[in-house]
Design a protein around this motif. Structure first.
Motif, PDB file in Angstrom:
ATOM      1  N   LEU A 213      37.997  38.497  34.378  1.00 21.27           N
ATOM      2  CA  LEU A 213      38.389  39.749  34.698  1.00 21.27           C
ATOM      3  C   LEU A 213      39.094  39.833  36.048  1.00 21.27           C
ATOM      4  N   ARG A 214      40.299  39.853  36.204  1.00 25.98           N
ATOM      5  CA  ARG A 214      40.684  39.816  37.631  1.00 25.98           C
ATOM      6  C   ARG A 214      41.352  41.403  38.235  1.00 25.98           C
ATOM      7  N   LEU A 215      40.986  41.743  39.236  1.00 26.49           N
ATOM      8  CA  LEU A 215      41.305  42.823  39.889  1.00 26.49           C
ATOM      9  C   LEU A 215      42.129  42.490  41.169  1.00 26.49           C
ATOM     10  N   ASP A 216      43.626  42.900  41.230  1.00 28.81           N
ATOM     11  CA  ASP A 216      44.338  42.741  42.097  1.00 28.81           C
ATOM     12  C   ASP A 216      44.456  43.873  43.375  1.00 28.81           C
ATOM     13  N   ALA A 217      45.060  43.298  44.417  1.00 29.68           N
ATOM     14  CA  ALA A 217      45.063  44.217  45.571  1.00 29.68           C
ATOM     15  C   ALA A 217      45.697  45.488  45.084  1.00 29.68           C
TER      16      ALA A 217
END
Length: 561
Positions: A213-217
């Motif tokens: 699960l990748r959270l971007d800026a």
């Protein structure tokens, strides 16, 4: 097992949402790795799963988070305690008892578990995490890594169906981290426990993840198979960066898979090196030897011993630190690294031995006075201009009401120009607000603040205990640049770290401790490539070639004809 249905969350109505219209489902028995830059919302996702957000942290939640069939909006953390186990970034802050065995049993006592079952679970967790030697120890006497393992064990004894961990390997040496991750895999594969794990050191865990699960800026989110989610991610471990550089497709996630496809890259690197003169390592002074140092000595220590009661942490140890050199101190948890740092700095326990550092500069003449002084004899205001230590619990050094006051006091105490500490903080961690209370900062931000405070006086010797905890890859890059500048100005840096990738990037020399004694002391390029346990990913993939980092590979290929 875990479902986010149209979830939007913000801490205040004036803030932009941390998560916006998130829909995802994490299956039972899955290890989900949560990645993202510091401040991207990783900890918030974990708090939503265990109910701390919004019940404890506050905030505005729309949509539904369901864990094991329980809606976290209507079931506060106490209702989820038997379903979700939690391990935070700071284990010591979460302990409620004094002894290891009592801490392992505490959560079960609160849940009313029968005594025979409690005994069985405690023994199972002790076996699982290798806590036999620690079971009767006081929690306050454990190393940071040992405390981390006990915290994980305490969460496991309650028998949760979901386990949520925030940087669980950050304080562990490579061997201990592998043991903990192996234990987590057994829970996932054999018992069907669902694990959500947020971690900055992706190189340690990526090969074990079922999903990412990748959270971007910018607030966007990606969820799916690890290779797919990280293929174009700005946040990636060295193995993926090397794969991109080499054009490997698909990108490998494990050292074994990478070595299988690395043959052509090794040949290109060999060809690039052909005809070049053999580069010789600059000879370095090995502590306790009779060799002549290549640079002036910044610190000279002989016969150091540190004892706590009947336990010996440091045993008759000799070490010298050179001006302009970055030395990494490595070794297993409990090997004596923190005890050595405190003994050198002068305020920690030192049972025997001598330490000499250059005198702090005299403000009247702008130079040091004499050939050396024991830090123990220095007044606090003089010590911080001579030798400083950033501990693994940096919050212990913060006591004022906001960031601005901490920075201003550091400048005043060290005689630095106004704004010195604040400017260093801005370089290490841009965007930290002056008005924020230190306890409201993330762990990485607190560490950056203490670094800035301790460096304000331009000390000749800087000691760092796990200086990358809570730092993402970009923050570590900024720290590496700062350490290089300190070394270039003549400062001696000694950093204790389990972060082998960071050590490979910044260290000139590596000293390895075992049971309070130095067992290895040599150039980083030699020590790191020779050690299976402390070798960085690039060294493992390209062995026997002498490369430590992706940048080493990139610069060699760029110079090839």
């Amino acid at each position: 097992m875990i479902t986010f249905d149209a979830v939007t969350f913000r801490y205040t109505e004036a803030d932009p949402p941390v998560l916006e219209d998130v829909n995802l489902s994490i299956a039972e028995g899955e290890l989900c790795l949560v990645v993202g830059a510091t401040g991207s919302g990783k900890s918030t996702v974990l708090r939503l799963v265990n109910g701390l957000a919004p019940h404890f942290s506050g905030g505005h939640l729309t949509g539904t988070v369901t864990v094991g069939g329980l809606d976290t909006r209507t079931h506060p953390p106490r209702d989820l305690a038997g379903t979700v186990g939690v391990v935070g970034q700071d284990p010591l802050a979460g302990f409620v008892t004094e002894r290891v065995e009592d801490e392992l049993a505490y959560s079960m006592e609160q849940l009313g578990v029968a005594a025979p079952v409690m005994r069985q679970r405690v023994e199972e967790v002790i076996d699982l995490l290798g806590l036999h030697r620690l079971r009767h120890r006081a929690l306050s006497t454990l190393s940071a890594g040992e405390q981390q393992r006990v915290a994980i064990g305490s969460a496991l004894t309650a028998g949760p169906r979901v386990l949520v961990l925030d940087e669980p390997t950050s304080a562990l040496d490579p061997h201990a981290a592998e043991e903990v991750l192996a234990a987590l895999l057994r829970l996932v594969h054999d018992l069907g426990v669902t694990v959500m794990l947020a971690e900055h050191r992706l190189e340690r865990v990526i090969q074990y993840a079922d999903s990412v699960l990748r959270l971007d800026a910018d607030g966007s989110l990606a969820y799916g198979p690890p290779a797919a989610v990280l293929a174009s991610s700005p946040i990636a471990p060295p193995i993926l960066e090397l794969g991109r550089l080499a054009g490997w497709e698909p990108l490998p996630l494990s050292i074994r898979d990478a070595r299988r496809v690395a043959g052509p890259l090794r040949e290109r690197l060999r060809a690039a090196q052909e005809g070049e003169p053999l580069s010789e390592e600059k000879p370095r002074f090995r502590s306790g030897s009779t060799e002549t140092p290549t640079s002036p000595l910044a610190l000279h220590a002989r016969g150091l011993q540190v004892r706590y009661g009947r336990m010996t942490a440091i045993d008759d140890l000799d070490i010298d630190l050179l001006c302009g050199e970055v030395t990494a101190l490595m070794g297993r948890n409990g090997s004596g690294k923190s005890s050595l740092l405190w003994a050198l700095q002068g305020t920690g326990t030192r049972t025997a031995g001598t330490v000499r550092v250059a005198d702090p500069p005299d403000a009247a003449v702008g130079a040091g006075r004499g050939a050396g002084v024991d830090p123990v004899t220095l007044a606090p205001d003089a010590r911080i201009r001579s030798i400083v230590l950033v501990p693994h619990a940096p919050a212990d050094l913060l006591y004022l009401e906001n960031v601005e006051e901490e920075c201003r006091e550091a400048d005043h105490a060290t005689g630095a120009a106004p704004g010195t500490a604040s400017a260093t903080l801005g370089r290490l961690w841009p965007g930290v607000q002056d008005s924020v209370h230190p306890r409201d900062l993330s762990e990485g931000q607190r560490l950056a603040l203490v670094l800035a405070i301790q460096l304000a006086g331009s000390p000749g010797v800087v000691l760092l205990d796990e200086p990358t905890r809570g730092f993402d890859y970009e923050a570590k890059r900024r720290l590496g640049v700062l350490l290089a500048e300190l070394a270039a100005s003549g400062t001696a840096v000694l950093l204790s770290s389990h972060d082998v990738e960071f050590v490979a990037q910044v260290a000139d020399r590596v000293v390895v401790l075992s049971e309070g004694e130095i067992i290895t002391d040599g150039p980083a390029s030699v020590v790191l490539t020779a050690s299976p346990g402390f070798a960085p990913q690039v060294a493992r993939i390209l062995r026997p070639l002498p490369f430590l980092t992706v940048e080493d590979v990139r610069s060699t290929l760029a110079g090839a004809p």
